[in-house]
Design an enzyme around this catalytic site. Structure first.
Site, short mmCIF file in Angstrom:
data_model
loop_
_atom_site.label_atom_id
_atom_site.label_comp_id
_atom_site.label_asym_id
_atom_site.label_seq_id
_atom_site.Cartn_x
_atom_site.Cartn_y
_atom_site.Cartn_z
N LYS A 63 0.85 -1.20 0.00
CA LYS A 63 0.00 0.00 0.00
C LYS A 63 0.88 1.25 0.00
O LYS A 63 2.09 1.17 0.26
CB LYS A 63 -0.90 -0.02 1.24
CG LYS A 63 -0.15 0.05 2.57
CD LYS A 63 -1.08 -0.21 3.75
CE LYS A 63 -0.33 -0.16 5.06
NZ LYS A 63 -1.16 -0.61 6.20
N TYR A 122 17.87 29.02 7.39
CA TYR A 122 16.69 29.82 7.79
C TYR A 122 16.62 29.96 9.29
O TYR A 122 16.84 29.00 10.04
CB TYR A 122 15.41 29.12 7.34
CG TYR A 122 15.14 29.24 5.87
CD1 TYR A 122 14.88 30.47 5.28
CD2 TYR A 122 15.13 28.10 5.06
CE1 TYR A 122 14.62 30.56 3.92
CE2 TYR A 122 14.86 28.19 3.71
CZ TYR A 122 14.61 29.43 3.14
OH TYR A 122 14.34 29.51 1.81
C1 LIG Z 1 -0.38 -1.62 6.88
C2 LIG Z 1 -0.92 -2.89 7.42
C3 LIG Z 1 -0.09 -4.00 7.63
C4 LIG Z 1 1.42 -3.94 7.48
O1 LIG Z 1 1.95 -3.41 8.68
P1 LIG Z 1 3.53 -3.27 8.92
O2 LIG Z 1 3.65 -2.83 10.32
O3 LIG Z 1 4.01 -2.24 7.96
O4 LIG Z 1 4.12 -4.59 8.67
C5 LIG Z 1 -0.68 -5.18 8.02
N1 LIG Z 1 -2.01 -5.27 8.23
C6 LIG Z 1 -2.84 -4.21 8.09
C7 LIG Z 1 -4.29 -4.36 8.36
C8 LIG Z 1 -2.33 -2.98 7.69
O5 LIG Z 1 -3.15 -1.93 7.55
#
Ligand SMILES: *Cc1c(COP(=O)(O)O)cnc(C)c1O
Length: 356
Positions: free
Chosen positions: A33, A253
């Site tokens: 994702k 800055y």
């Molecule tokens: C994003 C997500 C994961 C992956 O989590 P990580 O900590 O990055 O391994 C797994 N399960 C769900 C439901 C998620 O939303």
């Protein structure tokens, strides 16, 4: 060409996926994702296509992009569908969906489908974000199981504090899951990256590793299993200007940084518009031509400054690694007001260059 870039090591990605799968002891959905946590979802999924059991994304938009790119493996929608109208599309593109709310159960009951849809029924075992209440879970499971257009059903839940190895919360969530869903038939899926690395008792048929695939530890402390991960992204650029400053001179800055002694400052083409954390403190580690160095001064949009006083050999054109093989992303996080997740997801504007 501006020298800022992110090198993506796809062989390291495959190494980390294999490690995740081995730790889980079953199958694993590679979580890609948010553009594979900033690493490029299409290229990362293609690199894992031959060995990943499947992929997980947040939503149908991300899934369809993978399908259009020719990814044929199973894809799970972690937020499920947002509207009953999406269900026909899910079936057409052979996607799996999380069901986390009563309205989704009702929508499935009302919507006949041309082919069975695989459902991951999510229990809220204590995170209190999405997921069915323990009191409603079994009823939802029975109702979905009775539908001819629901195919395989996987029981799932998600941990809120698996990265805290001294917290009792993960064990409590696990006990809740066991009590509510343990005796229902079908496979289960619980573990994210910190659970895979730190909570072997949570292993089930399916794991859902995200962050660890990209070679970054979810823990703030050193951890033996996490030490076997290989960083996938190396964020790097070059020194584009050098200043020799006397003591007492401000840099950048707001003059937030003032030299304490005669200081040689190097200006690097990398800034917060590239995703480097704006609030990384002076002292945040970098590697300059392979040697350990640190930030000096405030990060600006397109540039940041490093201390070259102890790097007399360095100058214009010197390579600076912001994180990657030499500088762990977690070390940058420790000096910035951010998390490893956000550090990676924030990367933009810099070209992604792949190898492996
Ligand atoms: C994003 C997500 C994961 C992956 O989590 P990580 O900590 O990055 O391994 C797994 N399960 C769900 C439901 C998620 O939303």
């Amino acid at each position: 060409m501006r020298p800022a870039r992110a090198l993506i090591d796809l062989e390291a990605l495959r190494h980390n996926y294999r490690l995740a799968r081995r730790l889980g002891g079953g199958r694993a959905l590679a979580v890609v994702k948010a553009d594979a946590y900033g690493h490029g979802a299409l290229r990362c999924a293609a690199a894992l296509q031959d060995e990943a059991d499947g992929f997980a994304v947040a939503c149908i938009e991300e899934a369809l992009a993978l399908r259009e790119a020719g990814i044929a493996r199973p894809i799970l929608l972690l937020e499920g569908f947002f509207d009953a109208d999406e269900l026909a599309l899910l079936v057409r593109h052979d996607l799996w969906t999380v069901v986390h709310a009563p309205w989704q159960v009702e929508a499935l009951e009302r919507t006949p489908l041309s082919r069975p849809l695989d459902v991951w029924l999510k229990l809220d075992s204590g995170m209190h974000r999405v997921g069915l209440d323990p009191a409603d879970y079994r009823d939802a499971w029975q109702r979905l199981r009775a539908l001819p257009h629901v195919g395989a059903m996987v029981k799932m839940s998600h941990f809120a504090r698996a990265d805290e190895l001294d917290s009792t919360r993960t064990a409590e969530q696990l006990a809740c899951f066991e009590a509510v869903a343990g005796d229902l038939p079908g496979e289960s899926s619980l573990s994210n990256s910190p659970a895979l690395l730190g909570w072997p008792s949570a292993c089930a048929e399916w794991a859902r590793p995200g962050l660890m695939l990209y070679g970054v530890s979810p823990f703030t402390q050193a951890h033996e299993a996490a030490a076997a991960l290989r960083p996938v992204m190396t964020l790097e650029s070059r020194v584009i200007a050098v200043r020799d400053l006397a003591a007492g001179e401000p840099v950048g800055y707001g003059a937030r940084f003032v030299t304490q002694a005669p200081t040689r400052i190097g200006v690097v083409a990398m800034g917060y518009a590239d995703g480097y954390p704006q609030f990384a403190a002076a002292g945040t580690p970098v590697a300059i031509d392979g040697r350990t160095g640190c930030l000096a001064g405030r990060v600006s949009m397109d540039m940041l400054t490093v201390d070259l006083t102890d790097h007399p050999q360095a100058g214009i054109g010197s390579r600076v690694e912001l994180w990657g093989a030499q500088v762990p992303a977690t070390a940058v996080v420790a000096h910035s007001q951010t998390s490893s997740y956000r550090l990676l997801c924030a990367v933009k504007r810099v070209p992604l260059q792949y190898r492996g």
